[in-house]
Scaffold this motif. Structure first.
Motif, PDB file in Angstrom:
ATOM      1  N   PRO A  88       0.799  -1.238   0.000  1.00 11.65           N
ATOM      2  CA  PRO A  88       0.000   0.000   0.000  1.00 11.65           C
ATOM      3  C   PRO A  88       0.829   1.283   0.000  1.00 11.65           C
ATOM      4  CG  PRO A  88      -0.900  -1.582   1.567  1.00 11.65           C
ATOM      5  CD  PRO A  88       0.426  -2.128   1.115  1.00 11.65           C
ATOM      6  N   MET A  89       1.933   1.311   0.730  1.00 15.14           N
ATOM      7  CA  MET A  89       2.746   2.523   0.768  1.00 15.14           C
ATOM      8  C   MET A  89       3.460   2.749  -0.559  1.00 15.14           C
ATOM      9  SD  MET A  89       2.078   3.948   3.584  1.00 15.14           S
ATOM     10  CE  MET A  89       3.346   5.216   3.666  1.00 15.14           C
ATOM     11  N   ALA A  90       3.924   1.671  -1.153  1.00 14.06           N
ATOM     12  CA  ALA A  90       4.549   1.793  -2.479  1.00 14.06           C
ATOM     13  C   ALA A  90       3.522   2.239  -3.512  1.00 14.06           C
ATOM     14  CB  ALA A  90       5.183   0.467  -2.886  1.00 14.06           C
ATOM     15  N   ARG A  95       0.843   6.440  -7.011  1.00 16.26           N
ATOM     16  CA  ARG A  95      -0.320   7.301  -7.272  1.00 16.26           C
ATOM     17  C   ARG A  95       0.064   8.784  -7.163  1.00 16.26           C
ATOM     18  NH1 ARG A  95      -2.960   3.153  -4.060  1.00 16.26           N
ATOM     19  NH2 ARG A  95      -4.418   1.959  -5.390  1.00 16.26           N
ATOM     20  N   PHE A  96       0.911   9.113  -6.221  1.00 15.44           N
ATOM     21  CA  PHE A  96       1.364  10.496  -6.093  1.00 15.44           C
ATOM     22  C   PHE A  96       2.098  10.953  -7.353  1.00 15.44           C
ATOM     23  CE2 PHE A  96       5.286  12.944  -5.153  1.00 15.44           C
ATOM     24  CZ  PHE A  96       4.693  14.202  -5.054  1.00 15.44           C
ATOM     25  N   LEU A  97       3.008  10.137  -7.837  1.00 17.97           N
ATOM     26  CA  LEU A  97       3.760  10.516  -9.031  1.00 17.97           C
ATOM     27  C   LEU A  97       2.860  10.578 -10.260  1.00 17.97           C
ATOM     28  CD1 LEU A  97       6.966   8.445  -8.288  1.00 17.97           C
ATOM     29  CD2 LEU A  97       6.847  10.935  -8.485  1.00 17.97           C
ATOM     30  N   ASP A  98       1.895   9.680 -10.334  1.00 16.42           N
ATOM     31  CA  ASP A  98       0.915   9.717 -11.413  1.00 16.42           C
ATOM     32  C   ASP A  98       0.203  11.069 -11.421  1.00 16.42           C
ATOM     33  OD1 ASP A  98      -1.235   8.618 -13.299  1.00 16.42           O
ATOM     34  OD2 ASP A  98      -2.428   8.962 -11.498  1.00 16.42           O
ATOM     35  N   ARG A  99      -0.248  11.522 -10.240  1.00 14.54           N
ATOM     36  CA  ARG A  99      -0.921  12.817 -10.124  1.00 14.54           C
ATOM     37  C   ARG A  99       0.037  13.950 -10.462  1.00 14.54           C
ATOM     38  NH1 ARG A  99      -4.765  13.513 -11.358  1.00 14.54           N
ATOM     39  NH2 ARG A  99      -4.185  11.729 -12.581  1.00 14.54           N
ATOM     40  N   ARG A 149      16.982   6.461 -10.235  1.00 15.93           N
ATOM     41  CA  ARG A 149      15.870   5.561 -10.554  1.00 15.93           C
ATOM     42  C   ARG A 149      15.861   5.236 -12.046  1.00 15.93           C
ATOM     43  NH1 ARG A 149      10.827   8.586  -7.415  1.00 15.93           N
ATOM     44  NH2 ARG A 149      11.869   8.834  -5.384  1.00 15.93           N
ATOM     45  N   THR A 150      15.455   4.023 -12.357  1.00 17.16           N
ATOM     46  CA  THR A 150      15.244   3.660 -13.762  1.00 17.16           C
ATOM     47  C   THR A 150      13.903   4.189 -14.235  1.00 17.16           C
ATOM     48  OG1 THR A 150      16.565   1.656 -13.495  1.00 17.16           O
ATOM     49  CG2 THR A 150      15.101   1.756 -15.407  1.00 17.16           C
ATOM     50  N   TRP A 151      12.873   3.950 -13.415  1.00 16.19           N
ATOM     51  CA  TRP A 151      11.525   4.416 -13.735  1.00 16.19           C
ATOM     52  C   TRP A 151      11.062   5.376 -12.650  1.00 16.19           C
ATOM     53  CZ3 TRP A 151      11.057   3.674 -18.548  1.00 16.19           C
ATOM     54  CH2 TRP A 151      11.579   2.535 -19.150  1.00 16.19           C
ATOM     55  N   ALA A 152       9.903   5.940 -12.806  1.00 16.25           N
ATOM     56  CA  ALA A 152       9.477   7.040 -11.941  1.00 16.25           C
ATOM     57  C   ALA A 152       9.520   6.691 -10.458  1.00 16.25           C
ATOM     58  CB  ALA A 152       8.063   7.478 -12.330  1.00 16.25           C
ATOM     59  N   ALA A 153       9.035   5.499 -10.105  1.00 16.01           N
ATOM     60  CA  ALA A 153       8.963   5.123  -8.694  1.00 16.01           C
ATOM     61  C   ALA A 153      10.076   4.171  -8.269  1.00 16.01           C
ATOM     62  CB  ALA A 153       7.601   4.498  -8.394  1.00 16.01           C
ATOM     63  N   GLY A 154      11.001   3.868  -9.181  1.00 19.37           N
ATOM     64  CA  GLY A 154      12.096   2.964  -8.823  1.00 19.37           C
ATOM     65  C   GLY A 154      12.470   2.036  -9.957  1.00 19.37           C
ATOM     66  N   ALA A 155      12.582   0.748  -9.644  1.00 19.03           N
ATOM     67  CA  ALA A 155      13.073  -0.220 -10.622  1.00 19.03           C
ATOM     68  C   ALA A 155      11.976  -0.741 -11.545  1.00 19.03           C
ATOM     69  CB  ALA A 155      13.728  -1.403  -9.891  1.00 19.03           C
TER      70      ALA A 155
END
Length: 219
Positions: A88-90, A95-99, A149-155
């Motif tokens: 859930p935290m990940a 969702r934050f980065l999506d927004r 980071r490779t992608w927005a939220a990490g790997a």
């Protein structure tokens, strides 16, 4: 029956959902919204009178708003690429980065486009000035946020990257990402190399003359 997606290939938000569909090889029917397909326009407006696309129809159910559509696809048509983490935290970070990409990158672009489409030179100037100011702030933040980071939220490739790809694509057309922001520029290049987004870009290539600000001769 496969889901049906109403939208337009040149639309950034349609591309956002197309990326998610292509990532998982989800079968679907694309229903183009345009002057040559009035039947699709009529069906779309009957289902969503707020006149926003894309729109997904699946098993008689209408799903709108891109982030919700992508989350729905993960629930109803899961595939090998999980676009929302199970933790859930990940998932909250994704969702934050999506927004962030939708609201702070794509929205300023749309502001500039809307100003230009009025045909009023003053509104075009004001729209571009607003977009430039907001995008400079977003670019600076993202260049630091994405470091390492490779992608927005990490790997892993996620919903956030589905949002980032078309947002940064059109943002760089509107106000080029400065060379000083090498992390962000490299991330945009990785997105363009991702097969799902590369496919969406190629499918929209024939419509580039529609870009009100004038499409540059590059991706």
């Amino acid at each position: 029956m496969s889901p049906a997606l109403y939208g337009h290939p040149f639309s950034s938000y349609t591309q956002k959902v197309l990326i998610a569909l292509y990532e998982n090889g989800t079968p679907f029917e694309f229903r183009l919204i345009g002057p040559d397909t009035p039947q699709h326009v009529e069906e779309w407006l009957q289902r969503w009178p707020l006149r926003k696309f894309p729109l997904l129809v699946d098993k008689g159910r209408t799903i709108v708003e891109t982030s919700i559509i992508i989350e729905y696809l993960q629930l109803a048509h899961p595939g090998p690429v999980r676009l929302l983490p199970e933790d859930p935290m990940a998932a909250l970070e994704v969702r934050f980065l999506d927004r962030a990409f939708d609201l702070h990158v794509m929205s300023p672009v749309q502001h500039a486009v809307s100003g230009t489409m009025t045909g009023d030179p003053a509104k075009r100037h004001d729209g571009l000035a607003f977009a430039t100011e907001k995008l400079d702030l977003a670019y600076a933040w993202l260049d630091k946020e994405l470091a390492g980071r490779t992608w927005a939220a990490g790997a892993d490739f996620t919903l956030a990257d589905c949002a980032a790809a078309p947002s940064l694509f059109y943002a760089d057309w509107t106000h080029p990402i400065p060379e000083a922001f090498s992390v962000l520029r490299a991330y945009r290049s990785r997105l363009l190399d991702r097969p799902s987004f590369a496919r969406a870009v190629n499918e929209a290539r024939q419509y580039r003359s529609l870009f009100p600000l004038g499409a540059p001769d590059r991706d």
